[in-house]
Structures are given as structure tokens and as C-alpha cells.
Design a protein around this motif. Sequence first.
Motif, PDB file in Angstrom:
ATOM      1  N   ALA A   3      48.085  52.215  44.396  1.00  0.00           N
ATOM      2  CA  ALA A   3      48.630  51.876  43.084  1.00  0.00           C
ATOM      3  C   ALA A   3      49.528  52.996  42.582  1.00  0.00           C
ATOM      4  O   ALA A   3      49.290  54.174  42.824  1.00  0.00           O
ATOM      5  CB  ALA A   3      47.483  51.633  42.101  1.00  0.00           C
ATOM      6  N   GLN A   4      50.590  52.623  41.887  1.00  0.00           N
ATOM      7  CA  GLN A   4      51.519  53.594  41.334  1.00  0.00           C
ATOM      8  C   GLN A   4      51.170  53.854  39.866  1.00  0.00           C
ATOM      9  O   GLN A   4      50.912  52.921  39.116  1.00  0.00           O
ATOM     10  CB  GLN A   4      52.958  53.074  41.442  1.00  0.00           C
ATOM     11  N   LEU A   5      51.172  55.103  39.475  1.00  0.00           N
ATOM     12  CA  LEU A   5      50.835  55.464  38.111  1.00  0.00           C
ATOM     13  C   LEU A   5      52.084  55.866  37.339  1.00  0.00           C
ATOM     14  O   LEU A   5      53.042  56.384  37.900  1.00  0.00           O
ATOM     15  CB  LEU A   5      49.853  56.648  38.091  1.00  0.00           C
ATOM     16  N   SER A   6      52.058  55.613  36.044  1.00  0.00           N
ATOM     17  CA  SER A   6      53.125  56.057  35.159  1.00  0.00           C
ATOM     18  C   SER A   6      52.530  56.269  33.782  1.00  0.00           C
ATOM     19  O   SER A   6      51.451  55.759  33.470  1.00  0.00           O
ATOM     20  CB  SER A   6      54.260  55.026  35.090  1.00  0.00           C
ATOM     21  N   GLY A   7      53.228  57.007  32.947  1.00  0.00           N
ATOM     22  CA  GLY A   7      52.741  57.276  31.608  1.00  0.00           C
ATOM     23  C   GLY A   7      53.636  58.281  30.917  1.00  0.00           C
ATOM     24  O   GLY A   7      54.638  58.734  31.473  1.00  0.00           O
ATOM     25  N   PRO A   8      53.276  58.668  29.703  1.00  0.00           N
ATOM     26  CA  PRO A   8      54.112  59.595  28.936  1.00  0.00           C
ATOM     27  C   PRO A   8      54.174  60.979  29.563  1.00  0.00           C
ATOM     28  O   PRO A   8      53.238  61.407  30.247  1.00  0.00           O
ATOM     29  CB  PRO A   8      53.424  59.635  27.566  1.00  0.00           C
ATOM     30  N   MET A   9      55.280  61.660  29.338  1.00  0.00           N
ATOM     31  CA  MET A   9      55.421  63.026  29.833  1.00  0.00           C
ATOM     32  C   MET A   9      56.252  63.845  28.852  1.00  0.00           C
ATOM     33  O   MET A   9      57.015  63.292  28.064  1.00  0.00           O
ATOM     34  CB  MET A   9      56.065  63.043  31.220  1.00  0.00           C
ATOM     35  N   ALA A  55      45.730  55.052  33.739  1.00  0.00           N
ATOM     36  CA  ALA A  55      44.915  54.659  34.888  1.00  0.00           C
ATOM     37  C   ALA A  55      45.460  53.352  35.480  1.00  0.00           C
ATOM     38  O   ALA A  55      46.148  52.585  34.801  1.00  0.00           O
ATOM     39  CB  ALA A  55      43.460  54.496  34.456  1.00  0.00           C
ATOM     40  N   PRO A  56      45.147  53.071  36.730  1.00  0.00           N
ATOM     41  CA  PRO A  56      45.794  51.951  37.419  1.00  0.00           C
ATOM     42  C   PRO A  56      45.291  50.560  37.055  1.00  0.00           C
ATOM     43  O   PRO A  56      45.960  49.574  37.359  1.00  0.00           O
ATOM     44  CB  PRO A  56      45.522  52.246  38.893  1.00  0.00           C
ATOM     45  N   TRP A  57      44.129  50.470  36.402  1.00  0.00           N
ATOM     46  CA  TRP A  57      43.554  49.151  36.153  1.00  0.00           C
ATOM     47  C   TRP A  57      43.310  48.903  34.663  1.00  0.00           C
ATOM     48  O   TRP A  57      42.866  49.812  33.950  1.00  0.00           O
ATOM     49  CB  TRP A  57      42.235  49.007  36.909  1.00  0.00           C
ATOM     50  N   PRO A  58      43.599  47.693  34.163  1.00  0.00           N
ATOM     51  CA  PRO A  58      43.289  47.357  32.764  1.00  0.00           C
ATOM     52  C   PRO A  58      41.791  47.508  32.511  1.00  0.00           C
ATOM     53  O   PRO A  58      40.966  47.197  33.379  1.00  0.00           O
ATOM     54  CB  PRO A  58      43.731  45.895  32.641  1.00  0.00           C
ATOM     55  N   ARG A  87      40.143  57.955  43.469  1.00  0.00           N
ATOM     56  CA  ARG A  87      40.538  59.253  44.008  1.00  0.00           C
ATOM     57  C   ARG A  87      41.873  59.219  44.763  1.00  0.00           C
ATOM     58  O   ARG A  87      42.764  60.048  44.497  1.00  0.00           O
ATOM     59  CB  ARG A  87      39.426  59.787  44.912  1.00  0.00           C
ATOM     60  N   PRO A  88      42.060  58.293  45.721  1.00  0.00           N
ATOM     61  CA  PRO A  88      43.343  58.287  46.439  1.00  0.00           C
ATOM     62  C   PRO A  88      44.532  57.951  45.553  1.00  0.00           C
ATOM     63  O   PRO A  88      45.664  58.370  45.836  1.00  0.00           O
ATOM     64  CB  PRO A  88      43.138  57.232  47.535  1.00  0.00           C
ATOM     65  N   VAL A  89      44.295  57.204  44.472  1.00  0.00           N
ATOM     66  CA  VAL A  89      45.379  56.880  43.539  1.00  0.00           C
ATOM     67  C   VAL A  89      45.855  58.154  42.842  1.00  0.00           C
ATOM     68  O   VAL A  89      47.059  58.408  42.715  1.00  0.00           O
ATOM     69  CB  VAL A  89      44.922  55.832  42.507  1.00  0.00           C
ATOM     70  N   ILE A  90      44.907  58.950  42.389  1.00  0.00           N
ATOM     71  CA  ILE A  90      45.252  60.201  41.707  1.00  0.00           C
ATOM     72  C   ILE A  90      45.897  61.185  42.677  1.00  0.00           C
ATOM     73  O   ILE A  90      46.904  61.830  42.360  1.00  0.00           O
ATOM     74  CB  ILE A  90      43.994  60.807  41.059  1.00  0.00           C
ATOM     75  N   THR A  91      45.329  61.287  43.872  1.00  0.00           N
ATOM     76  CA  THR A  91      45.905  62.180  44.880  1.00  0.00           C
ATOM     77  C   THR A  91      47.333  61.763  45.216  1.00  0.00           C
ATOM     78  O   THR A  91      48.232  62.605  45.321  1.00  0.00           O
ATOM     79  CB  THR A  91      45.042  62.173  46.149  1.00  0.00           C
ATOM     80  N   PHE A  93      49.401  60.148  43.297  1.00  0.00           N
ATOM     81  CA  PHE A  93      50.270  60.455  42.159  1.00  0.00           C
ATOM     82  C   PHE A  93      50.671  61.920  42.165  1.00  0.00           C
ATOM     83  O   PHE A  93      51.849  62.262  41.958  1.00  0.00           O
ATOM     84  CB  PHE A  93      49.557  60.102  40.855  1.00  0.00           C
ATOM     85  N   LEU A  94      49.710  62.801  42.397  1.00  0.00           N
ATOM     86  CA  LEU A  94      50.011  64.232  42.448  1.00  0.00           C
ATOM     87  C   LEU A  94      51.023  64.524  43.550  1.00  0.00           C
ATOM     88  O   LEU A  94      51.997  65.263  43.344  1.00  0.00           O
ATOM     89  CB  LEU A  94      48.728  65.029  42.693  1.00  0.00           C
TER      90      LEU A  94
END
Length: 216
Positions: A3-9, A55-58, A87-91, A93-94
Motif C-alpha cells: 500500500a502507498q501512504l500519503s499525508g501532510p508534510m 495509515a493505509p486502511w480506513p 510493518r512492510p507498509v511503513i518500511t 514508505f520510509l
Amino acid sequence: MTAQLSGPMVAPESGKPKNLIVLLHGYGSDGNDLIGLAPYWRDLLPDTLVVAPNAPWPCDINPAGYQWFPLELDREISRLEGSGQARPVITGFLEQVWAETGLGAADTILGGFSQGAMMALDAGLRLPDALKGIVAFSGGVISPETIGEELSSKPPVCLIHGAEDDVVPLGMSVRGGEALKTAGLEVRVHVSPGTGHGIAPDGLEVATGFIKGLAP
């Protein structure tokens, strides 16, 4: 496919980041909840990019928010099973941000609140290269009994928890901190007196001092 993550920065004023702070929000919230910490921390390290991905899921109980993993009746099983999926989603993203910025683990502080704090520790401690540091508010180590055997790196860690937290037990930070110290990590544990499930001024001050101490 991850999953791809996005958000404010919040980008550094220079436009070219030399440091990175990634903040993981709590259950049912989103990145906007923690990006407000950027003004407190971005100037502590030179040219810092602050990112707070959703986070990737509603969220199961709040469709307007997100979750790193669902909360079943048995919270312990939820954390163990859910962390393995997140865990792999966060990894990923980093790794994506590092590839885009030219930064790496040594330039990165990973932080979080509640469920996000659990995932910051869970994912951050399993990275092959040590992060600059991990800051966890009102979260804790998901499996303190086995974390010593599962560590891939040993970054400095700051655990902050409210003494009156009735959502996530204080023991998750206390026992987690003891387990990490036993495993050889540099760990600071701060308990905010009279504080429930939230970030108190004294906790924010401790986290700010921790991050300031990581500056070159």
C-alpha cells in the motif's frame, strides 16, 4: 503490492532536507493530528522534512479516519497480527522517502502516538540500519518478551506515557522500555503524572529534549 501512504508534510525552508521526521498517528485519526508537532521539532535539526502519513486502511469505527491495524476483542492478538501487516507498509514508505530525498535511516526520527507509536517501535526496531531515534507517545512495545531476539538495529528510544492512561496500559511502555534496555538500547522512559491518553506539556518537553540531543 505494498500500500502507498500519503499525508501532510512540512518542508524545510531551504527546500533540501538533511533530516527527516516521520510521525505515525493513532487509531481512527490521520496525519493532520500529528503534523502540528512540526513547529516544535523541525528547527531542532538542520533542514528537517516532517511527514505524517495516513495509515493505509480506513478505520473500522471511524470511516473518516485510518488505522494501522484493526482492534479485535483480544487486543494482544490484534496487535501481533496487525503489526505484521502494517510493518512492510511503513518500511516501504520510509524507503520511498529515502529514495526521493537521498536521506537514510541515520537521518530519520520515527515517532508516533498510541497505535502509531506501537508501529514506530515495531517497524523502526526491525530496520537493518539504525534510525537516528524513535519517539513513542502512549504506545509501547507490542511483544516485549521476544523483542530482544527480533531486533535488527539499536537506535536510541524515548517512551512517553500518561500515568492515568485508560486506553493503552502504561505497562506497555514500562515493560517495553525494560526489555529494550536489557537488549542493549539507550532508552528513556517518561511517565506524565495525572495524564490520560494524550500528550501532556511535560511529555512534549521530554520528547523535544530527546530530539535536540540527537542533533549533530
